[in-house]
Design an enzyme around this catalytic site. Structure first.
Site, PDB file in Angstrom:
ATOM      1  N   ASP A  39       0.738  -0.931  -0.558  1.00  0.00           N
ATOM      2  CA  ASP A  39      -0.107  -0.426   0.431  1.00  0.00           C
ATOM      3  C   ASP A  39       1.101   1.748  -0.242  1.00  0.00           C
ATOM      4  O   ASP A  39       1.897   0.994   0.788  1.00  0.00           O
ATOM      5  CB  ASP A  39      -1.018  -0.264   1.226  1.00  0.00           C
ATOM      6  CG  ASP A  39      -1.766   1.293   1.267  1.00  0.00           C
ATOM      7  OD1 ASP A  39      -2.778   0.873   0.380  1.00  0.00           O
ATOM      8  OD2 ASP A  39      -2.243   1.808   2.122  1.00  0.00           O
ATOM      9  N   GLU A  94       1.332  -0.092  -5.057  1.00  0.00           N
ATOM     10  CA  GLU A  94       0.345   0.393  -5.506  1.00  0.00           C
ATOM     11  C   GLU A  94       0.908   1.762  -5.631  1.00  0.00           C
ATOM     12  O   GLU A  94       1.713   2.310  -4.394  1.00  0.00           O
ATOM     13  CB  GLU A  94      -0.223   0.583  -4.140  1.00  0.00           C
ATOM     14  CG  GLU A  94      -1.719   1.690  -4.568  1.00  0.00           C
ATOM     15  CD  GLU A  94      -2.442   1.787  -3.182  1.00  0.00           C
ATOM     16  OE1 GLU A  94      -3.299   2.790  -3.639  1.00  0.00           O
ATOM     17  OE2 GLU A  94      -1.919   2.084  -2.203  1.00  0.00           O
TER      18      GLU A  94
END
Length: 552
Positions: free
Chosen positions: A220, A277
């Site tokens: 993330d 990401e």
């Protein structure tokens, strides 16, 4: 249509190079958002036992792996992306034993398992942050996070002008007068990666889950861990122009973190994978995250954000294959996820909404349901024919649209609340998915509970209604995934064919793909039609249709 000739400038094999034929190079990976997938406990929130029970249906779809959004111990201020303990399961989702059973079941079905990791920030309930709050300014405990003195009279102003991604200032003041940084919600304080303890802790976390048998990690905010020295103000003109450059995203030193992680994963058997990401541009900058000694995949958000336009899609496909190919990596295609408007709706919205704004019941942007379904199916058929890897978000195989009819008091995304409703947020793509048309909560929960309201439309889109229906979106996905594997499209090469300005056509192995993104009909090439995104009424493609033709 002629064979023309303009081959892709990136006429490179996406599935193989000197690093070998690792599984992730061509894999189709199915994202599970645990809160919204399947609820076995009856509390209205999905859980690990629910996932385990539905895994056979995921495997039947024909994907290679699953990626689970966070299930760690968390106060759930941001759907689990606010982690309080990286080595345990939140009771909302089950236990470590439940995780192990889910992992064994997935592996037994031939599915790899990727888990989410959140290294940019923790929850404010993490033991380290609680210790930091209890300690004095300048203490060892505070050095693990980004605490700073404020500006102005008595330090009453934030240390700089940074704004939270979720709206409002990126700084919150604590009682002793210092401020801490949170690029997201105030309950998500950013780690200070300049402190080596932070890096050491995350290496231990990696090993904890690798030792349990996971096959990799989706990382993330992979571009956010490192901040510019001195924490300088953001250039307001660059923000206004929509630049991805900032002193808190995309810093060069972040790559050293992933080189270390790469070494950790390389010590384990089985081609474990790291997927970034990383919301950075241009694509050449994104490709830096997947150099041979760093990560293995990076979500292609430039592709996700490209509108339904033939010229722009062709350009981004070319650019992607070239940029990732130059560092020996596959392009990793994606259309939908838990942070974006579902692509069935997004690609048909008029006018297009601002990125990140979301849509709600009073939004000016609307999507015709017939156009959106055709366009969503066509976009999928186009993406799954491309060489490289691809991600599928739970529910897109059912043709689920974005849910807009969620009232203000029902919304849970911190974006909605931090902006006082100015931004609708991401709840619309996170509504629990439908499995059975006539069951309580459409099969999501036997108790009939659902943490976000499910619309009546879910009955006709439920999985059991679509199974065996040749014209359904579910069967389109099954067919496309089976053909993708049968014809090795993930490891193929793309060669463009001339077909006019408002359509796309390319050859990948023995499959020719034609996509009509305009209004005028487009001829279907000779050969065996093996897939059509919509039932064909003639020998030509209407608007928003894609066909795969096997050429001999």
């Amino acid at each position: 249509m002629t064979d023309a000739s303009t081959q892709s400038a990136a006429h490179a094999t996406a599935g193989h190079d000197s690093r070998g034929g690792e599984w992730w190079r061509t894999a189709v990976i199915y994202q599970i958002y645990p809160r919204s997938f399947a609820d076995a406990s009856g509390d209205g929130v999905g859980d690990l036992a629910g996932i385990t029970g539905r895994l056979p249906q995921v495997a039947e779809l024909g994907v290679d792996a699953i990626w689970l959004s966070p299930f760690y111990t968390s106060p759930q201020k941001d759907g689990g992306y606010d982690v309080a303990d990286y080595r345990d399961i939140d009771p909302l989702f089950g236990t470590l034993d439940d995780f192990d059973r889910m992992l064994d079941a997935a592996h037994g079905l031939g599915l790899k398992v990727i888990v989410d990791l959140v290294p940019n920030h923790s929850s404010d309930q993490h033991e380290w942050f609680q210790a930091a709050l209890a300690a004095a300014p300048g203490s060892h405990e505070r050095s693990r996070y980004i605490f700073r003195d404020g500006k102005g009279s008595e330090g009453s102003l934030p240390p700089n002008n940074w704004q939270s991604v979720f709206g409002g200032p990126a700084w919150t003041r604590v009682p002793d007068g210092q401020w801490y940084l949170h690029l997201f919600d105030s309950s998500q304080p950013d780690f200070d990666w300049a402190n080596p303890e932070v890096g050491d802790m995350f290496v231990d976390v990696l090993r904890f889950w690798l030792d349990r048998g996971v096959d990799g990690f989706r990382v993330d905010v992979a571009h956010g861990n490192v901040k510019a020295v001195g924490l300088p103000d953001v250039d307001a003109e660059m923000v206004e122009a929509g630049s991805m450059e900032s002193p808190f995203f995309g810093q060069e030193d972040v790559h050293e973190i992933y080189r270390r992680w790469h070494e950790v994963l390389a010590a384990y058997d089985g081609d474990r994978v790291l997927c970034a990401e990383a919301w950075v541009s241009p694509l050449e900058k994104m490709a830096r995250y997947v150099r041979p000694d760093e990560m293995h995949q990076a979500f292609n958000f430039v592709y996700l954000e490209t509108p339904w336009d033939a010229a722009r899609l062709r350009d981004v496909i070319d650019h992607s294959i070239r940029a990732f190919g130059e560092v020996g990596a596959p392009s990793t295609w994606v259309l939908s996820n838990h942070d974006t408007i579902r692509h069935r709706t997004r690609l048909a919205l008029v006018p297009p909404p601002t990125h990140g704004a979301g849509i709600g019941p009073t939004s000016a942007s609307k999507a015709d349901p017939t156009v959106s379904l055709r366009r969503g199916r066509a976009a999928t058929a186009l993406m799954l024919a491309l060489p490289g890897s691809a991600y599928v978000y739970q529910g897109e195989e059912l043709g689920l649209p974005e849910v807009t009819a969620i009232e203000a008091h029902q919304r849970q995304d911190p974006t909605f609340h931090r902006t006082a409703g100015e931004l609708w947020g991401r709840d619309g793509c996170r509504v629990p998915i439908p499995w059975e048309a006539d069951a309580p909560a459409y099969g999501f929960s036997e108790a009939g509970a659902s943490w976000l309201p499910q619309p009546p439309l879910w009955a006709e889109l439920a999985r059991d209604r679509q199974e065996g229906d040749a014209g359904s979106t579910l069967e389109l996905y099954r067919s496309a995934l089976a053909l993708r594997a049968e014809h090795s499209l993930g490891s193929g090469e793309l060669e463009w064919l001339d077909v006019g300005r408002t359509a796309l056509a390319f050859r990948n192995g023995d499959i020719t793909v034609v996509a009509n993104l305009g209004h005028d009909a487009v001829d279907v090439p000779r050969g065996e039609i093996v897939l059509a995104s919509s039932p064909l009424d003639s020998a030509s493609l209407a608007a928003d249709e894609v066909v795969w033709v096997r050429t001999h």
